[in-house]
Design a protein around this motif. Structure first.
Motif, mmCIF file in Angstrom:
data_model
loop_
_atom_site.group_PDB
_atom_site.id
_atom_site.type_symbol
_atom_site.label_atom_id
_atom_site.label_comp_id
_atom_site.label_asym_id
_atom_site.label_seq_id
_atom_site.Cartn_x
_atom_site.Cartn_y
_atom_site.Cartn_z
ATOM 1 N N ASN A 168 7.754 45.499 29.917
ATOM 2 C CA ASN A 168 7.053 45.761 31.170
ATOM 3 C C ASN A 168 5.761 46.540 30.930
ATOM 4 O O ASN A 168 4.732 46.263 31.550
ATOM 5 C CB ASN A 168 7.961 46.521 32.140
ATOM 6 C CG ASN A 168 9.016 45.599 32.727
ATOM 7 O OD1 ASN A 168 8.817 44.379 32.811
ATOM 8 N ND2 ASN A 168 10.152 46.168 33.112
ATOM 9 N N PHE A 169 5.844 47.479 30.016
ATOM 10 C CA PHE A 169 4.650 48.249 29.676
ATOM 11 C C PHE A 169 3.588 47.326 29.083
ATOM 12 O O PHE A 169 2.411 47.386 29.446
ATOM 13 C CB PHE A 169 5.026 49.348 28.675
ATOM 14 C CG PHE A 169 3.865 50.200 28.255
ATOM 15 C CD1 PHE A 169 3.457 51.270 29.037
ATOM 16 C CD2 PHE A 169 3.176 49.925 27.079
ATOM 17 C CE1 PHE A 169 2.380 52.049 28.656
ATOM 18 C CE2 PHE A 169 2.098 50.698 26.695
ATOM 19 C CZ PHE A 169 1.697 51.762 27.483
ATOM 20 N N ALA A 170 4.025 46.446 28.184
ATOM 21 C CA ALA A 170 3.104 45.512 27.539
ATOM 22 C C ALA A 170 2.463 44.588 28.574
ATOM 23 O O ALA A 170 1.253 44.344 28.542
ATOM 24 C CB ALA A 170 3.825 44.699 26.477
ATOM 25 N N ALA A 171 3.268 44.084 29.492
ATOM 26 C CA ALA A 171 2.751 43.160 30.506
ATOM 27 C C ALA A 171 1.668 43.838 31.341
ATOM 28 O O ALA A 171 0.725 43.205 31.805
ATOM 29 C CB ALA A 171 3.889 42.694 31.401
ATOM 30 N N ARG A 172 1.813 45.129 31.516
ATOM 31 C CA ARG A 172 0.890 45.872 32.363
ATOM 32 C C ARG A 172 -0.375 46.284 31.613
ATOM 33 O O ARG A 172 -1.462 46.299 32.198
ATOM 34 C CB ARG A 172 1.634 47.126 32.843
ATOM 35 C CG ARG A 172 1.107 47.707 34.084
ATOM 36 C CD ARG A 172 2.242 48.348 34.848
ATOM 37 N NE ARG A 172 1.724 49.160 35.926
ATOM 38 C CZ ARG A 172 2.469 49.958 36.673
ATOM 39 N NH1 ARG A 172 3.775 50.032 36.461
ATOM 40 N NH2 ARG A 172 1.934 50.661 37.646
ATOM 41 N N HIS A 173 -0.229 46.673 30.337
ATOM 42 C CA HIS A 173 -1.356 47.299 29.643
ATOM 43 C C HIS A 173 -1.823 46.578 28.376
ATOM 44 O O HIS A 173 -2.981 46.711 28.006
ATOM 45 C CB HIS A 173 -1.002 48.736 29.251
ATOM 46 C CG HIS A 173 -0.774 49.646 30.410
ATOM 47 N ND1 HIS A 173 -1.796 50.067 31.228
ATOM 48 C CD2 HIS A 173 0.359 50.212 30.899
ATOM 49 C CE1 HIS A 173 -1.311 50.869 32.173
ATOM 50 N NE2 HIS A 173 0.002 50.977 31.998
ATOM 51 N N ALA A 174 -0.915 45.904 27.667
ATOM 52 C CA ALA A 174 -1.269 45.434 26.325
ATOM 53 C C ALA A 174 -2.222 44.253 26.372
ATOM 54 O O ALA A 174 -2.090 43.356 27.202
ATOM 55 C CB ALA A 174 -0.016 45.068 25.542
ATOM 56 N N GLU A 175 -3.168 44.228 25.431
ATOM 57 C CA GLU A 175 -4.073 43.094 25.269
ATOM 58 C C GLU A 175 -3.696 42.297 24.028
ATOM 59 O O GLU A 175 -4.039 41.130 23.895
ATOM 60 C CB GLU A 175 -5.507 43.601 25.204
ATOM 61 C CG GLU A 175 -5.853 44.360 26.483
ATOM 62 C CD GLU A 175 -7.214 45.014 26.437
ATOM 63 O OE1 GLU A 175 -8.127 44.512 27.114
ATOM 64 O OE2 GLU A 175 -7.368 46.038 25.724
ATOM 65 N N ARG A 192 1.643 37.674 34.081
ATOM 66 C CA ARG A 192 1.185 37.008 35.303
ATOM 67 C C ARG A 192 1.706 37.756 36.532
ATOM 68 O O ARG A 192 0.966 37.988 37.495
ATOM 69 C CB ARG A 192 1.641 35.547 35.313
ATOM 70 C CG ARG A 192 0.917 34.692 36.345
ATOM 71 C CD ARG A 192 1.516 33.291 36.464
ATOM 72 N NE ARG A 192 1.516 32.546 35.203
ATOM 73 C CZ ARG A 192 0.493 31.808 34.765
ATOM 74 N NH1 ARG A 192 -0.601 31.710 35.481
ATOM 75 N NH2 ARG A 192 0.587 31.166 33.611
ATOM 76 N N ALA A 193 2.970 38.149 36.466
ATOM 77 C CA ALA A 193 3.569 38.874 37.594
ATOM 78 C C ALA A 193 2.859 40.206 37.839
ATOM 79 O O ALA A 193 2.792 40.692 38.967
ATOM 80 C CB ALA A 193 5.056 39.112 37.329
ATOM 81 N N ALA A 194 2.307 40.783 36.752
ATOM 82 C CA ALA A 194 1.584 42.054 36.895
ATOM 83 C C ALA A 194 0.132 41.824 37.319
ATOM 84 O O ALA A 194 -0.668 42.748 37.335
ATOM 85 C CB ALA A 194 1.635 42.834 35.577
ATOM 86 N N GLY A 195 -0.197 40.561 37.656
ATOM 87 C CA GLY A 195 -1.537 40.268 38.156
ATOM 88 C C GLY A 195 -2.565 40.047 37.070
ATOM 89 O O GLY A 195 -3.770 40.119 37.324
ATOM 90 N N ARG A 196 -2.103 39.771 35.859
ATOM 91 C CA ARG A 196 -3.053 39.587 34.762
ATOM 92 C C ARG A 196 -3.102 38.127 34.321
ATOM 93 O O ARG A 196 -2.177 37.353 34.550
ATOM 94 C CB ARG A 196 -2.664 40.482 33.576
ATOM 95 C CG ARG A 196 -2.671 41.963 33.948
ATOM 96 C CD ARG A 196 -2.211 42.810 32.782
ATOM 97 N NE ARG A 196 -3.119 42.654 31.644
ATOM 98 C CZ ARG A 196 -2.777 42.877 30.392
ATOM 99 N NH1 ARG A 196 -1.546 43.257 30.087
ATOM 100 N NH2 ARG A 196 -3.648 42.712 29.420
ATOM 101 N N ASN A 197 -4.187 37.770 33.649
ATOM 102 C CA ASN A 197 -4.306 36.447 33.056
ATOM 103 C C ASN A 197 -3.483 36.436 31.754
ATOM 104 O O ASN A 197 -3.790 37.175 30.826
ATOM 105 C CB ASN A 197 -5.790 36.169 32.753
ATOM 106 C CG ASN A 197 -5.994 34.867 31.992
ATOM 107 O OD1 ASN A 197 -5.029 34.154 31.669
ATOM 108 N ND2 ASN A 197 -7.253 34.552 31.717
#
Lengths: 446, 446
Positions: A227-234, A258-263
Motif C-alpha cells: 500500500n505504501f508503494a502504491a501511494r509513493h513508490a516510483e 491505479r486505485a491510489a489515483g496514479r498512472n
C-alpha cells in the motif's frame, strides 16, 4: 507496427561489497576490504555507466550486519558514497537506502535534495522502515516500533519530505542585483506540518532539486509495504522465486497504484535476479557450485534465525524447517521475506541445508544459473509476460559477475531492441521514463 | 637558532556563498546562485588547495536563513558538498558544521567516518548546538532546548561518537579467505552507552576512520562553549574585534585545556579575519565602501534583532543600541556573539547604522582594511603575541577576495617562513600538527 516504440527494459545494478553471494569476498580475485575501498566503488559505477544501466543501488541499515565473523559487517554510509560516485560519473542514476524510522524529515529531505543537486538530477531514495531490533538499539529504543507504526511514520515522513522539496518555487529566486532583492519570500513556503509523528515548520533551506524530488523507491512486499508503494513508490525492488509469484505481485501493485489515483506505468517494477552465467549450462552450474562451496553454514543459520526472529539452535541442517516456523508466526521484521523462504522450502521440499544454499546468492532473490541465451529468455518472458518492467541485477561477485552480464547478456538484449544503446536523457527520472512531479505549492498558486 | 623549527601559521578558508559580506552576491562579478552551483565550490576548493591552506570550512544550520528577501537563504547540506569536493581535491582538509542537537550520534558518527574514509583522512566536524528557535521548529520543538542543556547533550554526543569511532579495532578485520573468518568479533566493540540523552548499543558499522576520528572543531565562546571546547575541540574558530580580546580568549582556552588534562598545543585557535585588501590604504577603504554601499539596512536590522532575540522595530538607525539591549539580557541563542556586538558598540560609541556597517562584512568577526603589508603585520602580531595559532580567512567576496589574499598576503607570510610552501602530510590532522587519537578499546585490551 511502424511508429510504435518498443517497450524498453530498465536495469538497475544492485551493488554490494565484493558481490551479493555471502561468500563472494573469499573468491581468489575478490577484494575482501571492498566496502571501504572507494576505488572499488568507482570502478563498479563506471562499469555500470559505460553499460548504460539506468541506475546503481546500495542497500543499507543503521547497524552492524551480524557479528562480522563470516562476512563484512559494515559499509560506508550510502548517501556519502553515492555523492562521491556522482563526481566520477555523469549519467547513471544513484539510489541509496535510507531509513525513514531513524531519520528526521528535515535533515534527510535536505540531504537527498543536496545529492540531487550535486549529481545533476540523479538521486534516488529507497525508503526502508528498518526491520531490525539491532537497529532500534542504536537509537535509544529497546525494540523496533511495530510494522504498522513504522509504515505510518514512513507515510507521514514522505508527506513532509514532498512538501519540503516543493517549498522553493522555481521562480522564488530573483537575484536582482540592482534592487538588492534576492528572493520573493511569498514563493518560499513554510510547510507548517503538524502530525502524529512530526512537526516541521520549513521551508527547506535547499532549492528545489533538479528532479523535483529524488526518485522514490521501495522494496516492502507485505500488505503495508504494497500500500505504501502504491501511494509513493516510483520504482519497486522486489524478490520473487518464480515467474508466477512475480506476475501476481506485478498485477497487484499496478492495481493498487491505479486505485491510489496514479498512472500504473509510473511505477516501475524491478524484480531481483542473481545471475550465475556460463557459456554452457555445466559451466554455469560449476560457477554456482564454486560459490556454494565457500559458504560457512553458521553464517547462513544466523541469517535464517534473524529472518524468523528466533535462535539458530532451532534449526537442524538436514531436517526441514521446524513446524512452528512453517506455521508462519507473526513477525515485526521482514514478514514478506520470511514468507518467501517458507514458500520456497515447502514448494521444493528443502532441508535447512538446501535452503541455506538457495539463499546464499541473493538472500531470497531469484537465482538464475545458465547460459546468456537462457538468461535472456527468462528476462524476456518475465518482461513480456507482465511480471517485470526491468530487473535489479545482483551480481554474485563484483566486478566479475557484472562484467559477465554486460559482456554476454546485454548484447543479446540490445540485439532484440530491448535495452538502450545510449542514454537518451540526463536525469534518473528520464532514464526510467518518469515525469518530474508538479510543485504542490505552485499548483495552489495558479 | 639552528635546529629550531619556526612555528607555523595555520590557515582555514572559511567559504560562504558569493562571499562573507552580506551583499557580496550583488557585486558585478558575483554569481548570485553560487550556493547551489557545484562549479563555484570546486573552483574555491581548488584555489584554497593550490595555496596550501590547511582546510576549508562551511558553516551551517538546519533552517532557512532569514526570509531570503535580501540574501541567499539556503545552501547545500555541507557534508554532502564536502564529500563532492573531496573527489576534486587530494590534500586540503574539509570541515563542515553539523548540529549535535538535531542529529543522532549513530547516524552522524557514521556519516563523518564515511567522509573521512572517502576523503582519505581529511574530514573535520565543527560541532554546533544550534542556537535558533527557527531550527527547533523544524524538529518538532516549540523552542530550542536551553543553552546548558544543549551543551550537556553535545558532551554526551561526543562521548558516544568517540566510542563509536573507536569501535573497530585496527586489527578487527582478518579477511582470512582460507578459513572464511572475516572479522574477530571480540575486536568489534558494542559501545553500550546508556545516558541522559542517548542509548546506543553500537558498534558502528563503519571501519575506524583514517584519522582515528574526524578533527573536532568548535566555535562557541560562552562559558559552556569554552568548557566544551577545552574538553573536546582540536581546533577553535572564534570571533574577536581586538587583539586584547583575542589574546584573553586564547590564554583562557589554553588554561582550560590544560586543566582538562590536555596538551594546550593540541588545541589550535583560529580567530576569524575579514580582509579588505588594497595596494594602498585608500584602495582598501574604497573596496570596503563598495561593499558597504550595497547593503540593505533592513537585512542588517533583521540579523541584529535575531542576535538579540527581539524585534527589528526596537532599533533606530541613528541612535545607539537601546538600553535594554545594553543591559545584556540573558539569551538562549548566541550569547557570546551578542556580547561582542554590545562591546563593539560601546567601545566605539556607534549608532545602529554604524554597527550594521561594521557587522556587514563578517557578522562580528574582525574586519581588516589595509595593504598586504599591514595585513601581515596584524596577522604576525596576533600570532606571535599569543592571540592566535592561525586564522580563519573570511573573504568578503568569493573567489576574488580569496585570490587577493593568496596573491598578495601569502607570499609575504611565506617569505617570513610563517606558512608552508607545500603540504608535508596528507591528513587534516597532519596539516594542523595534531596526533591521531588512541583507540579507547585498544587501550583497555593492552
Amino acid at each position: 507496427m511502424a511508429g510504435v516504440v518498443q517497450r524498453q527494459l530498465h536495469l538497475n545494478a544492485f551493488l554490494m561489497e565484493a558481490g551479493h553471494h555471502e561468500a563472494a569476498w573469499r573468491l581468489p580475485q575478490s577484494n575482501p576490504r571492498a566496502d571501504f575501498d572507494l576505488a572499488h566503488w568507482i570502478e563498479l559505477a563506471k562499469l555500470a555507466e559505460a553499460a548504460k544501466f539506468d541506475s546503481l543501488f546500495l542497500a543499507d541499515g543503521p547497524s552492524l550486519t551480524g557479528t562480522g565473523e563470516f562476512r563484512p559487517p559494515g559499509q560506508l554510509e550510502p548517501l556519502t558514497l553515492l555523492t562521491a560516485l556522482s563526481q566520477h560519473t555523469s549519467r547513471i542514476g544513484l539510489i541509496a537506502t535510507v531509513s525513514s524510522t531513524y531519520n528526521e524529515p528535515y535533515n534527510l529531505a535536505r540531504r537527498l535534495a543536496s545529492v540531487d543537486h550535486v549529481s545533476g538530477g540523479r538521486a534516488g531514495w529507497n525508503i526502508v522502515t528498518s526491520a531490525g531490533a539491532d537497529e532500534a538499539a542504536n537509537f535509544g529504543l529497546v525494540d523496533r516500533p511495530n510494522h504498522a507504526l513504522r509504515y505510518e511514520r514512513a507515510h507521514e515522513f514522505l508527506t513532509v519530505a514532498k512538501a519540503l522539496w516543493d517549498s522553493w518555487e522555481t521562480e522564488a529566486v530573483l537575484a536582482d542585483k540592482s534592487t538588492g532583492r534576492y528572493a520573493d519570500p511569498t514563493r518560499l513556503h513554510a510547510v507548517d506540518h503538524v502530525g502524529g509523528h512530526f512537526r516541521v515548520a520549513g521551508a527547506l533551506n535547499v532549492e528545489r532539486p533538479p528532479q523535483g524530488h529524488p526518485l522514490l523507491v521501495q522494496a516492502g512486499s507485505s500488505e503495508d509495504g504494497r500500500n505504501f508503494a502504491a501511494r509513493h513508490a516510483e520504482a519497486i525492488f522486489t524478490a520473487h522465486q518464480t515467474y508466477g509469484r512475480a506476475a501476481e505481485f506485478y498485477r497487484d501493485v499496478k492495481v493498487r497504484a491505479r486505485a491510489a489515483g496514479r498512472n500504473p506505468d509510473s511505477v516501475v517494477i524491478l524484480p531481483g535476479i542473481v545471475p550465475f552465467i556460463g557459456s554452457t549450462e555445466k559451466e554455469a552450474a560449476d560457477l554456482a557450485r564454486q560459490f556454494d562451496d565457500l559458504r560457512v553454514p553458521e553464517y547462513g543459520l544466523a541469517q535464517l534465525a534473524w529472518n524468523f526472529e528466533t535462535d539458530p539452535s532451532v534449526f537442524s541442517l538436514d531436517e526441514p524447517l521446524p513446524d512452528f516456523i512453517l506455521a508462519r508466526p507473526e513477525l515485526e521484521g521482514s514478514q514478506s521475506r520470511s514468507d518467501l523462504i517458507i514458500e520456497l522450502a515447502v514448494r521444493e521440499n528443502l532441508t535447512v541445508r538446501e535452503i541455506l544454499s538457495r539463499l546464499g546468492g541473493g538472500r531470497g532473490h531469484f537465482t538464475f544459473v545458465g547460459t546468456p541465451d537462457q538468461a535472456v529468455d527468462t528476462i524476456v518472458s518475465w518482461f513480456e509476460g507482465g511480471a517485470a518492467d526491468g530487473f535489479n541485477i545482483m551480481a554474485p561477485a563484483l566486478p566479475s559477475g557484472l562484467e559477465t552480464f554486460i559482456e554476454h547478456v546485454l548484447p543479446i538484449l540490445r540485439s532484440k531492441g530491448l535495452f538502450r544503446e545510449d542514454y537518451q536523457g540526463v536525469t534518473l527520472r528520464e532514464h526510467y521514463g518518469l515525469p518530474t512531479p508538479a510543485n504542490q505549492f505552485h499548483a495552489i498558486a495558479d
